[in-house]
Design an enzyme around this catalytic site. Structure first.
Site, short mmCIF file in Angstrom:
data_model
loop_
_atom_site.label_atom_id
_atom_site.label_comp_id
_atom_site.label_asym_id
_atom_site.label_seq_id
_atom_site.Cartn_x
_atom_site.Cartn_y
_atom_site.Cartn_z
N CYS A 1 1.00 -1.11 -0.02
CA CYS A 1 0.11 -0.03 0.10
C CYS A 1 0.98 1.30 0.04
CB CYS A 1 -0.97 0.04 1.09
SG CYS A 1 -1.64 -1.41 1.62
N LYS B 1 2.49 -1.93 -8.28
CA LYS B 1 3.86 -1.55 -9.13
C LYS B 1 4.67 -2.22 -8.04
CE LYS B 1 6.28 0.68 -12.05
NZ LYS B 1 6.46 -0.01 -13.34
C1 BG6 Z 1 5.61 -6.45 -9.83
C2 BG6 Z 1 5.53 -5.48 -11.00
O1 BG6 Z 1 4.69 -6.19 -8.92
O2 BG6 Z 1 6.76 -6.32 -9.24
C3 BG6 Z 1 6.71 -5.75 -11.91
O3 BG6 Z 1 4.32 -5.35 -11.52
C4 BG6 Z 1 8.04 -5.74 -11.09
O4 BG6 Z 1 6.58 -4.72 -12.85
C5 BG6 Z 1 7.92 -6.70 -9.91
O5 BG6 Z 1 8.97 -6.07 -11.84
C6 BG6 Z 1 9.36 -6.36 -9.09
O6 BG6 Z 1 9.20 -5.07 -8.68
P1 BG6 Z 1 10.44 -3.85 -8.47
O7 BG6 Z 1 9.98 -2.68 -8.10
O8 BG6 Z 1 11.68 -4.70 -7.78
O9 BG6 Z 1 10.89 -3.77 -10.12
#
Ligand code: BG6
Length: 614
Positions: free
Chosen positions: A2, A609
């Protein structure tokens, strides 16, 4: 995970917090809520007022009731549901029974059921299904026990400093009882903000006579330049003065603000229909940002990289695929003993970690919980850690021995595109440097960026992919085949298609097709094959024949067409960087399919994200 946000200062808190939450919605957008200290409250002893909504913030300004409240301090939260369904009742912040304080949480109190049972036995009531409300009641219980034990008199009539000290102490002792990775932020009716961190990110922005609390630095970027990154096991209180303390020992700590420079923190679509399309178009820019990394830091890093006994590249989701492609480049060009791992699947490697090893982790947010868990183990084993991250001041940069910033600019779309491209380009560059051909690597990336720009600027390429998207968005299953440098590319193409279209896409190593997936080949089944002019080409063309023989519809992504293609998507032949060029049409295809299906392109359902919970 969150997003949490807090503000105290001389501006209208409700608008600032609303804007802050909008910039945090990439962390979850099932529901949101804001609580304020109402300077003109007409209800005796009830100074806190809140508003909560299910769904994303969108253009709520029309019916955002709090905008008329005269308030200078408040907290906000945007939710990705972990415990308890998506409802207004479960939306944060959650209030104490006497409405004297409220709390928002990012993370999971893994022992909340046991805590809830103990509290229910003491007579506490619960309205929501969340673990968050349990934390609120636990704080109340700590307060009550302090009053019962005579440490402080009851709240009514208690002198202000007793009241705020006892609440701070109650938050501290309740937080110590929580298991799991959590960050909480508390707003009290006398305008104090208390925040504690163990796991999920928490940063404090210091402005002129105002202070911001948030899950990331980007969300308050326009207002501050000095930031305090709160570490795990630390707590911050603000009541006109900022105190930082160690939660366990309750000792004050020096708050060391850092200057954080925000490159182009402008966050708008700049004329594109969606952030995703804008961010795909920024791919050439991010390649140039990779090339512009500080050369001496890269040289120092590559020297150590080459000496590592084993190299583990790891992350999650799209970044996990990027990690595997980085390992591919390290093996293929520098014969480095590198293996790409999904971080959450690294448990069986923990015993093997040694101080001769290195971990390389690419990450957009720098806060992914599954990755941080592995890094915590790695730090204890003195594994060298290198991170390639897009968020300034994030946790991964703080535990890394070698930290590189993608400087890709904000990536707002939940579906990662330009940052993925940046991550694999970085992998290619360090592999070429380890091979002793860094200059060649830079030149190849420079020509790749030019080719990408040309590809993206061609309206006919977009038109062709849009047409294909119309066809594929009618399908239930889509298969993607690739081999060697393109295997991770088809895996990432699969992830993009699933994330944006909610269609079951399946990326398969071309060689494995005949061992199982071929049973699914029949008339009209769409198979996307990604082919480069490399040693794997003929094998993938064999796979084309095998699926064609069973009636599949073949979409070829390759520099030139081959027999058996029903559709051909031409891509530039960029030599060693071909795989990086190949991801662009797959990202565009996923984009146009999501648009065709009328989905929320920048905020697909159910995902977020940055996943800061396990
Ligand atoms: C996922 C995202 O939740 O987490 C991906 O949708 C991302 O796009 C993955 O690659 C890992 O997150 P981060 O912030 O470590 O790249």
């Amino acid at each position: 995970m969150c997003g949490i946000f807090g503000y105290s200062g001389s501006k209208n808190a409700s608008q600032l917090i609303l804007e802050g939450l909008k910039r945090l919605e990439y962390r979850g957008y099932d529901s949101w809520g804001i609580a304020l200290q109402d300077q003109k409250s007409k209800i005796k002893d009830q100074k806190l007022i809140a508003e909560k909504h299910v769904g994303a913030i969108g253009d709520v300004n029309s019916d955002f009731r709090l905008s008329s409240v005269d308030s200078y301090v408040g907290i906000g939260h945007t939710r990705w549901a972990t415990h308890g369904g998506i409802s207004e009742t479960n939306a944060h912040p959650h209030f104490s029974t006497d409405k004297s304080f409220c709390l928002a949480q990012n993370g999971i109190a893994e022992n909340y059921q046991k805590l809830k049972k103990d509290l229910q036995k003491k007579g506490y009531k619960f309205k929501s299904e969340t673990d968050t409300e349990v934390i609120v009641r636990l704080i109340e219980d700590k307060l009550a026990s302090r009053v019962d034990s005579g440490v402080v008199r009851g709240f009514v009539g208690t002198p202000q400093n007793d009241k705020s000290n006892s609440l701070k102490e109650a938050v501290r002792s309740a937080f110590l009882e929580l298991e799991g990775r959590n960050t909480v932020i508390v707003l009290t009716d006398d305008g104090q903000i208390i925040a504690a961190r163990n796991g999920s990110p928490l940063v404090v922005g210091l402005g002129k006579r105002e202070v911001f609390f948030s899950s990331d630095t980007l969300s308050f970027a326009p207002f501050v330049s000095d930031v305090i990154v709160v570490e795990n096991g630390q707590m911050v209180t603000w009541n006109g003065k900022l105190d930082l303390l160690d939660i366990k020992s309750n000792k004050s700590l020096p708050a060391n603000p850092e200057k954080i420079n925000f490159k182009s923190s402008k966050v708008d679509k700049e004329g594109y229909d969606h952030f995703m399309l804008k961010e795909i178009h920024e791919s050439p820019y991010v390649i140039s940002q990779v090339i512009n990394q500080d050369q001496s830091s890269l040289d120092d890093f590559v020297k150590v990289l080459k000496k590592a006994q084993r190299v583990y590249t790891l992350s999650m989701g799209t970044a996990g695929v990027a990690a595997s492609q980085i390992a591919f480049y390290l093996r293929n060009y520098a014969q480095i003993n590198a293996v790409g791992l999904i971080a959450a699947e690294a448990l069986d490697y923990y015993e093997m970690f040694s101080n001769q090893d290195m971990i390389i982790t690419p990450s957009q947010s720098g806060e992914t919980a599954d990755v941080l868990e592995v890094l915590e183990v790695a730090v204890k084993k003195n594994v060298k850690i290198a991170s390639f991250v897009n968020m300034p001041g994030s946790t991964m940069t703080r535990v890394s021995d070698y930290k590189f910033m993608a400087n890709a600019g904000p990536e707002i779309c939940v579906m990662s595109t330009k940052v993925f491209t940046s991550q694999i380009a970085f992998g290619y560059l360090i592999a070429k440097m380890a091979q002793g051909k860094g200059e060649e690597g830079v030149r190849n990336l420079q020509s790749l960026a030019l080719e990408m720009q040309k590809y993206l600027d061609s309206g006919s390429n977009h038109e062709q992919i849009k047409q294909l998207a119309k066809e594929l968005s009618k399908k239930k299953d889509v298969f993607l085949l690739g081999k060697y440098q393109n295997f991770n590319i088809v895996k990432e193409g699969m992830i993009k298609m699933i994330e944006g279209s909610y269609i079951h896409a399946h990326g398969i190593p071309a060689g494995d097709l005949k061992h199982y997936a071929i049973t699914l080949m029949e008339k009209g089944v769409p198979v996307i094959v990604v082919i480069s002019e490399d040693i794997a080409k003929d094998d993938v063309l064999n796979a084309v024949n095998q699926v064609k023989a069973r009636g599949a519809t073949v979409i070829g992504v390759s520099p030139s067409p081959y027999p058996g293609f029903d559709y051909h998507i031409p891509v530039p032949d960029t030599g060693e960087t071909s795989a990086i060029a190949n991801i662009i049409p797959l990202q565009l295809l996923a984009y146009y399919m999501a648009v065709e299906l009328g989905h929320n392109v920048d905020k697909p359902r159910n995902i977020a994200k940055s996943v800061t919970v396990k």
